[in-house]
Motif scaffolding. Structure first.
Motif, PDB file in Angstrom:
ATOM      1  N   ARG A 144       1.046  -0.792  -0.269  1.00  0.00           N
ATOM      2  CA  ARG A 144      -0.580   0.275   0.134  1.00  0.00           C
ATOM      3  C   ARG A 144       0.576   1.124   0.264  1.00  0.00           C
ATOM      4  O   ARG A 144       2.232   1.150   0.535  1.00  0.00           O
ATOM      5  CB  ARG A 144      -0.683   0.033   0.955  1.00  0.00           C
ATOM      6  N   PRO A 145       0.483   2.112  -0.284  1.00  0.00           N
ATOM      7  CA  PRO A 145       1.160   2.990  -0.855  1.00  0.00           C
ATOM      8  C   PRO A 145       1.385   3.925   0.809  1.00  0.00           C
ATOM      9  O   PRO A 145       0.360   3.607   1.943  1.00  0.00           O
ATOM     10  CB  PRO A 145       0.605   4.741  -1.547  1.00  0.00           C
ATOM     11  N   TRP A 146       2.529   4.846   0.777  1.00  0.00           N
ATOM     12  CA  TRP A 146       2.675   4.897   2.986  1.00  0.00           C
ATOM     13  C   TRP A 146       1.153   6.000   3.400  1.00  0.00           C
ATOM     14  O   TRP A 146       0.657   5.833   4.270  1.00  0.00           O
ATOM     15  CB  TRP A 146       3.837   5.938   2.944  1.00  0.00           C
ATOM     16  N   ALA A 147       0.544   6.874   2.744  1.00  0.00           N
ATOM     17  CA  ALA A 147      -0.472   7.768   2.807  1.00  0.00           C
ATOM     18  C   ALA A 147      -1.821   6.724   2.935  1.00  0.00           C
ATOM     19  O   ALA A 147      -2.570   7.020   4.212  1.00  0.00           O
ATOM     20  CB  ALA A 147      -0.943   8.680   1.845  1.00  0.00           C
ATOM     21  N   SER A 148      -2.071   5.409   1.835  1.00  0.00           N
ATOM     22  CA  SER A 148      -3.087   4.508   2.305  1.00  0.00           C
ATOM     23  C   SER A 148      -2.997   4.218   4.112  1.00  0.00           C
ATOM     24  O   SER A 148      -3.854   3.882   3.910  1.00  0.00           O
ATOM     25  CB  SER A 148      -3.449   3.544   1.677  1.00  0.00           C
ATOM     26  N   ARG A 149      -1.244   3.399   3.814  1.00  0.00           N
ATOM     27  CA  ARG A 149      -0.951   2.760   5.524  1.00  0.00           C
ATOM     28  C   ARG A 149      -0.913   3.906   6.667  1.00  0.00           C
ATOM     29  O   ARG A 149      -2.080   3.572   7.473  1.00  0.00           O
ATOM     30  CB  ARG A 149       0.268   2.643   5.874  1.00  0.00           C
ATOM     31  N   ILE A 150      -1.198   5.241   6.479  1.00  0.00           N
ATOM     32  CA  ILE A 150      -1.712   6.261   7.054  1.00  0.00           C
ATOM     33  C   ILE A 150      -3.293   6.584   7.237  1.00  0.00           C
ATOM     34  O   ILE A 150      -3.505   6.606   8.758  1.00  0.00           O
ATOM     35  CB  ILE A 150      -0.927   8.002   7.392  1.00  0.00           C
ATOM     36  N   SER A 151      -3.728   6.513   6.850  1.00  0.00           N
ATOM     37  CA  SER A 151      -5.351   6.282   7.080  1.00  0.00           C
ATOM     38  C   SER A 151      -6.076   5.145   7.178  1.00  0.00           C
ATOM     39  O   SER A 151      -6.491   5.381   8.116  1.00  0.00           O
ATOM     40  CB  SER A 151      -5.848   6.062   5.471  1.00  0.00           C
ATOM     41  N   ALA A 152      -5.352   4.260   7.180  1.00  0.00           N
ATOM     42  CA  ALA A 152      -5.336   2.993   8.213  1.00  0.00           C
ATOM     43  C   ALA A 152      -5.426   3.361   9.839  1.00  0.00           C
ATOM     44  O   ALA A 152      -6.652   2.711  10.286  1.00  0.00           O
ATOM     45  CB  ALA A 152      -4.868   1.877   7.201  1.00  0.00           C
ATOM     46  N   TRP A 153      -4.818   3.767  10.335  1.00  0.00           N
ATOM     47  CA  TRP A 153      -4.582   4.749  11.846  1.00  0.00           C
ATOM     48  C   TRP A 153      -4.991   5.468  12.323  1.00  0.00           C
ATOM     49  O   TRP A 153      -5.822   5.720  13.042  1.00  0.00           O
ATOM     50  CB  TRP A 153      -3.189   4.574  11.690  1.00  0.00           C
ATOM     51  N   ALA A 154      -5.465   6.354  11.212  1.00  0.00           N
ATOM     52  CA  ALA A 154      -6.151   7.724  11.193  1.00  0.00           C
ATOM     53  C   ALA A 154      -7.588   7.728  11.349  1.00  0.00           C
ATOM     54  O   ALA A 154      -8.235   7.708  12.294  1.00  0.00           O
ATOM     55  CB  ALA A 154      -6.182   8.550  10.495  1.00  0.00           C
ATOM     56  N   GLY A 167       9.697   5.738   2.481  1.00  0.00           N
ATOM     57  CA  GLY A 167       9.849   5.342   1.545  1.00  0.00           C
ATOM     58  C   GLY A 167      10.810   3.822   1.891  1.00  0.00           C
ATOM     59  O   GLY A 167      10.642   2.954   0.564  1.00  0.00           O
ATOM     60  N   SER A 168      10.770   3.069   3.585  1.00  0.00           N
ATOM     61  CA  SER A 168       9.881   1.769   3.272  1.00  0.00           C
ATOM     62  C   SER A 168       9.114   1.246   3.388  1.00  0.00           C
ATOM     63  O   SER A 168       7.947   1.747   3.909  1.00  0.00           O
ATOM     64  CB  SER A 168      11.091   1.787   4.399  1.00  0.00           C
ATOM     65  N   ASP A 169       9.102  -0.311   3.295  1.00  0.00           N
ATOM     66  CA  ASP A 169       8.287  -0.818   3.543  1.00  0.00           C
ATOM     67  C   ASP A 169       7.448  -0.892   5.302  1.00  0.00           C
ATOM     68  O   ASP A 169       5.978  -1.270   5.102  1.00  0.00           O
ATOM     69  CB  ASP A 169       8.212  -2.460   2.906  1.00  0.00           C
ATOM     70  N   ASP A 170       7.997  -1.456   5.870  1.00  0.00           N
ATOM     71  CA  ASP A 170       7.927  -0.968   7.133  1.00  0.00           C
ATOM     72  C   ASP A 170       7.829   0.462   8.451  1.00  0.00           C
ATOM     73  O   ASP A 170       8.017   0.225   9.277  1.00  0.00           O
ATOM     74  CB  ASP A 170       8.603  -2.070   7.755  1.00  0.00           C
ATOM     75  N   ASP A 171       8.047   1.373   7.463  1.00  0.00           N
ATOM     76  CA  ASP A 171       8.178   2.828   8.328  1.00  0.00           C
ATOM     77  C   ASP A 171       6.480   2.960   8.936  1.00  0.00           C
ATOM     78  O   ASP A 171       6.015   3.934   9.810  1.00  0.00           O
ATOM     79  CB  ASP A 171       8.409   3.488   7.062  1.00  0.00           C
ATOM     80  N   VAL A 172       5.439   1.657   8.488  1.00  0.00           N
ATOM     81  CA  VAL A 172       4.318   1.711   9.563  1.00  0.00           C
ATOM     82  C   VAL A 172       3.735   0.572   9.814  1.00  0.00           C
ATOM     83  O   VAL A 172       3.285   0.214   8.396  1.00  0.00           O
ATOM     84  CB  VAL A 172       3.228   2.768   8.424  1.00  0.00           C
ATOM     85  N   PRO A 173       3.455   0.376  10.913  1.00  0.00           N
ATOM     86  CA  PRO A 173       3.584  -0.586  11.235  1.00  0.00           C
ATOM     87  C   PRO A 173       2.176  -1.231  10.846  1.00  0.00           C
ATOM     88  O   PRO A 173       0.864   0.039  10.725  1.00  0.00           O
ATOM     89  CB  PRO A 173       3.837  -0.483  12.775  1.00  0.00           C
ATOM     90  N   VAL A 174       1.470  -2.519  10.914  1.00  0.00           N
ATOM     91  CA  VAL A 174       0.339  -2.890  10.564  1.00  0.00           C
ATOM     92  C   VAL A 174      -0.235  -2.423  12.047  1.00  0.00           C
ATOM     93  O   VAL A 174      -0.655  -2.869  13.230  1.00  0.00           O
ATOM     94  CB  VAL A 174      -0.034  -4.324   9.783  1.00  0.00           C
ATOM     95  N   PRO A 175      -1.725  -1.413  11.644  1.00  0.00           N
ATOM     96  CA  PRO A 175      -2.685  -1.814  13.275  1.00  0.00           C
ATOM     97  C   PRO A 175      -2.723  -2.778  13.858  1.00  0.00           C
ATOM     98  O   PRO A 175      -3.282  -3.492  13.079  1.00  0.00           O
ATOM     99  CB  PRO A 175      -3.981  -0.891  12.633  1.00  0.00           C
TER     100      PRO A 175
END
Length: 225
Positions: free
Chosen positions: A129-139, A167-175
């Motif tokens: 997922r794009p970084w922003a989509s991963r952030i949205s899942a958290w938000a 820019g890393s795949d793991d900069d946002v953990p899975v909630p």
């Protein structure tokens, strides 16, 4: 309301058209929808999947998500497990889903058990997922009320600061409240729109323990439109 009359001009589907297994036939139709989406603008989202659940009182809910997994086990999607759909799946263990392509006069319906997507599959999809989509899942506290759009955007900015884009795949953990579900179907219906409302409905009904790639586990029948 004045009725709108459109005579469906699809090719339909016959028993002689079917490929060897339900999965092969499903995959063919999905791939053809994706090809059409790439070539024309009348199938804007070929993976749009309507998902129906029911609450403890039997009252139904339906919403549209994106199909993110498809293999011989069945289609799957991601969601907050704390959402309305997640809670209702937890209560009943069942769901129904449908892929519909009106411009192609086609639809595929699935009915069956809901099972969590495997952790490795989920992690692999999350990393894509794009970084922003991963952030949205958290938000987003999915399905919960919010006072305003501004509050939602503020929550996004807070999580963006917590998990900056490296820019890393793991900069946002899975909630821990986020996951996925797959439909393990007991029934799959192929619908093909035809003229004069004499549509085709070809149904695969489970008669064995195999998956959608096992022809011997499915019985084929036709329903009236």
């Amino acid at each position: 309301m004045d009725p709108r009359r459109v005579d469906y001009t699809g090719e339909g589907i016959s028993e002689s058209d079917l490929l060897d297994t339900p999965y092969a036939q499903i995959r063919l139709w999905v791939d053809e929808a994706v090809t059409r989406a790439d070539a024309q603008d009348d199938v804007p989202e070929p993976y749009a999947l309507s998902v129906a659940t029911a609450d403890a009182q039997g009252r139904p809910n339906v919403r549209t998500v994106l199909m993110r997994f498809l293999d011989e086990r069945g289609p799957g999607f991601v969601t907050a497990t704390t959402s309305t759909k997640g809670r209702e799946i937890g209560e009943t263990g069942y769901l129904a889903a449908a892929l519909t392509w009106p411009a192609m006069f086609r639809s595929i319906r699935f009915r069956g058990r809901a099972v969590p997507v495997d952790a490795d599959e989920l992690q692999g999809y999350w990393a894509s997922r794009p970084w922003a989509s991963r952030i949205s899942a958290w938000a987003s506290q999915q399905s919960q009320p919010t006072d305003s759009r501004a509050d939602l955007e503020a929550a996004f900015e807070e999580r963006a600061a917590q998990f900056p884009d490296t820019g890393s795949d793991d900069d946002v953990p899975v909630p821990d409240f986020w996951g996925g579900y797959r439909v393990l179907p007991d029934e799959v219906e192929l619908w093909g729109g035809r003229r004069n409302r004499l549509h085709d409905r070809i149904v695969y009904t489970r008669v064995g323990e195999g998956d959608l790639g096992d022809a011997g586990s499915w019985e084929v029948s036709r329903r009236q439109p």
